[in-house]
Scaffold this motif. Structure first.
Motif, PDB file in Angstrom:
ATOM      1  N   ASP A  48       0.834  -1.074   0.028  1.00 60.96           N
ATOM      2  CA  ASP A  48       0.105  -0.095  -0.089  1.00 60.96           C
ATOM      3  C   ASP A  48       0.774   1.260   0.136  1.00 60.96           C
ATOM      4  O   ASP A  48       1.685   1.415   0.956  1.00 60.96           O
ATOM      5  CB  ASP A  48      -0.881  -0.243   1.361  1.00 60.96           C
ATOM      6  CG  ASP A  48      -2.142   1.035   1.104  1.00 60.96           C
ATOM      7  OD1 ASP A  48      -2.086   1.900   0.363  1.00 60.96           O
ATOM      8  OD2 ASP A  48      -3.097   0.864   1.940  1.00 60.96           O
ATOM      9  N   ARG A  82      -2.282   0.100  -4.208  1.00 63.47           N
ATOM     10  CA  ARG A  82      -2.176  -1.021  -3.534  1.00 63.47           C
ATOM     11  C   ARG A  82      -1.785  -2.363  -4.800  1.00 63.47           C
ATOM     12  O   ARG A  82      -2.528  -2.209  -5.663  1.00 63.47           O
ATOM     13  CB  ARG A  82      -3.448  -1.548  -3.006  1.00 63.47           C
ATOM     14  CG  ARG A  82      -3.721  -0.721  -1.886  1.00 63.47           C
ATOM     15  CD  ARG A  82      -5.192  -1.084  -1.212  1.00 63.47           C
ATOM     16  NE  ARG A  82      -5.528  -0.077  -0.279  1.00 63.47           N
ATOM     17  CZ  ARG A  82      -6.686   0.333   0.241  1.00 63.47           C
ATOM     18  NH1 ARG A  82      -7.686  -0.751  -0.378  1.00 63.47           N
ATOM     19  NH2 ARG A  82      -7.413   1.144   0.889  1.00 63.47           N
ATOM     20  N   ASP A 124     -12.518  -7.013   1.239  1.00 67.68           N
ATOM     21  CA  ASP A 124     -12.313  -6.529   2.551  1.00 67.68           C
ATOM     22  C   ASP A 124     -12.138  -5.092   2.842  1.00 67.68           C
ATOM     23  O   ASP A 124     -12.525  -4.438   3.768  1.00 67.68           O
ATOM     24  CB  ASP A 124     -11.299  -7.324   3.307  1.00 67.68           C
ATOM     25  CG  ASP A 124     -11.538  -8.918   3.543  1.00 67.68           C
ATOM     26  OD1 ASP A 124     -12.761  -9.340   3.314  1.00 67.68           O
ATOM     27  OD2 ASP A 124     -10.651  -9.713   3.636  1.00 67.68           O
ATOM     28  N   ASN A 125     -11.440  -4.585   1.804  1.00 67.12           N
ATOM     29  CA  ASN A 125     -10.995  -3.173   2.024  1.00 67.12           C
ATOM     30  C   ASN A 125     -11.017  -2.677   0.392  1.00 67.12           C
ATOM     31  O   ASN A 125      -9.922  -2.426  -0.130  1.00 67.12           O
ATOM     32  CB  ASN A 125      -9.658  -2.885   2.595  1.00 67.12           C
ATOM     33  CG  ASN A 125      -9.381  -1.474   2.932  1.00 67.12           C
ATOM     34  OD1 ASN A 125     -10.262  -0.660   2.850  1.00 67.12           O
ATOM     35  ND2 ASN A 125      -7.914  -1.350   3.078  1.00 67.12           N
TER      36      ASN A 125
END
Length: 248
Positions: free
Chosen positions: A3, A42, A56-57
């Motif tokens: 990230d 990312r 999830d994100n």
């Protein structure tokens, strides 16, 4: 997964772009280019690892290669579209033309053939993010680009501010591109919209797509509505002319 934030942060939160590719050189060079434009990146080297992270994100947009180990880009998109309308751009090779059409039919928002210029990719990313902001009524959208008020056409309800679509009171999950195409049709029931007009509604001026792209999105729209109503027929094809929306 890495990230990576941009070197300097703008006043507003930077947009997050996920890069999914088993080619480390592409991950590195594209990530550097995006960071220089103020994005956070990312990176993932296979679809299986990326899938869990994207669900999830979720980022603001994902750029995915088609050919990858463990889970390829088409399988990744199929899994994503079960629950997510995350904007996706595919990276394809010249010999993957059938995969391009399949990816669009499955719900990808755009595709770019390798080798590609980083400037073109960044332009496509910005175009889709602008469309996403327009549909969702994000604060950064200028006043003259505010989305239209909610549309109600018979059994159809569309709320751009919430990116919500209902048919007979049942939710239908659409991607940004699908939403904008449907909005353009439903805004004027009975009026034939050519493919070029639908391209203009769904894509910015600096993005060029062919007729097959619009046809693929229309097919997917119909498939999604028929999943909640097998008799759905509100999007009509006028052969040689385009498409129209019927209130009936």
């Amino acid at each position: 997964m890495t990230d990576t934030a941009p070197a300097s942060s703008p006043a507003e939160s930077p947009r997050v772009i996920a890069l999914v590719d088993d080619d480390r050189n592409i991950l590195t060079t594209v990530s550097i280019a995006l960071r220089s434009e103020g994005f956070v990146t990312r990176v993932y080297s296979d679809g299986e690892t990326a899938l869990k992270a994207l669900l999830d994100n979720p980022p603001d947009l994902a750029v995915c290669d088609i050919k990858m180990p463990r889970m390829d880009g088409l399988q990744l998109l199929q899994k994503l579209r079960e629950t997510s309308a995350l904007p996706v751009i595919f990276l394809t090779s010249k010999d993957e033309e059938p995969d391009e059409a399949l990816g669009l039919a499955m719900g990808a928002d755009d595709y770019i053939a390798k080798p590609f210029s980083q400037r073109l990719l960044i332009a496509r990313i910005r175009a889709i993010l602008r469309r996403s902001a327009l549909v969702r009524g994000a604060p950064e959208v200028e006043n003259d680009e505010q989305p239209a008020e909610a549309i109600r056409r018979g059994r159809l309800e569309m709320d751009p501010l919430r990116h919500q679509v209902l048919w007979n009171g049942q939710p239908v999950s659409l991607t940004v591109t699908e939403f904008l195409i449907l909005e353009a049709l439903a805004a004027r029931p009975g009026v034939i919209k050519s493919r070029n007009q639908l391209m203009d509604a769904a894509y910015s001026d600096d993005v060029f797509v062919d007729d097959r792209t619009i046809d693929s999105h229309i097919k997917r729209l119909r498939r999604k509505f028929r999943s909640v109503d097998p008799h759905f027929g509100a999007i009509e094809t006028l052969y040689g002319a385009g498409y129209s929306y019927s209130d009936g």
